[in-house]
Write a protein that holds these residues in place. Sequence first.
Motif, PDB file in Angstrom:
ATOM      1  N   TYR A   1       0.827  -1.201   0.000  1.00 33.46           N
ATOM      2  CA  TYR A   1       0.000   0.000   0.000  1.00 33.46           C
ATOM      3  C   TYR A   1       0.871   1.265   0.000  1.00 33.46           C
ATOM      4  CZ  TYR A   1      -3.160   3.715   1.078  1.00 33.46           C
ATOM      5  OH  TYR A   1      -3.839   4.907   1.016  1.00 33.46           O
TER       6      TYR A   1
ATOM      7  N   SER B   1      -0.109  -1.598   6.970  1.00 35.99           N
ATOM      8  CA  SER B   1       0.421  -0.803   5.857  1.00 35.99           C
ATOM      9  C   SER B   1      -0.151   0.608   5.802  1.00 35.99           C
ATOM     10  CB  SER B   1       0.241  -1.533   4.528  1.00 35.99           C
ATOM     11  OG  SER B   1      -1.068  -1.973   4.340  1.00 35.99           O
TER      12      SER B   1
ATOM     13  N   GLU C   1      -1.565  -6.054   5.035  1.00 34.33           N
ATOM     14  CA  GLU C   1      -1.280  -6.901   3.874  1.00 34.33           C
ATOM     15  C   GLU C   1      -0.536  -8.147   4.309  1.00 34.33           C
ATOM     16  OE1 GLU C   1       2.553  -4.722   2.002  1.00 34.33           O
ATOM     17  OE2 GLU C   1       0.727  -3.512   2.160  1.00 34.33           O
TER      18      GLU C   1
ATOM     19  N   VAL D   1      -4.249  -7.567   0.152  1.00 38.40           N
ATOM     20  CA  VAL D   1      -4.297  -6.277   0.834  1.00 38.40           C
ATOM     21  C   VAL D   1      -5.701  -6.092   1.401  1.00 38.40           C
ATOM     22  CG1 VAL D   1      -4.149  -3.763   0.526  1.00 38.40           C
ATOM     23  CG2 VAL D   1      -2.550  -5.258  -0.689  1.00 38.40           C
TER      24      VAL D   1
END
Length: 131
Positions: free
Chosen positions: A58, A86, A98, A106
Amino acid sequence: ALIRAALASGTPLLGICRGLQLLNVALGGTLTQHIDGHAATPGVFGRHPVKPVPGTVYGDLVPEETSVPTYHHQAVDRLGEGLLPSAYAPDGTIEAAELPGPHWVVGVQWHPEMDEDLRVMRALVTAAVRA
């Protein structure tokens, strides 16, 4: 069962809002049952900033702090096995997590499908095309 099947098959997976929470629980994590400040008026999306963690999937997609559409009162407490945070909200709530590895997994606590910023959604499509 669906999350476990997607993980086992290597299918790219994006958990949205409760989807992040379910991913976390499926991997043995826990939830905070109620937090304040992440939902506006009942039935209406609010917005708040999230700060990405550099070096994560991310964080590489969205390296800057952004304002995201949000509507939730539960959140990740203890992360499930293998999950890494993240992105965080200003109050420290984990807003994205994630699963590192060869497959794209994710989860985000907000609703990227309700936003003009399509980077997360495009990344899912790209991962699916490559799978």
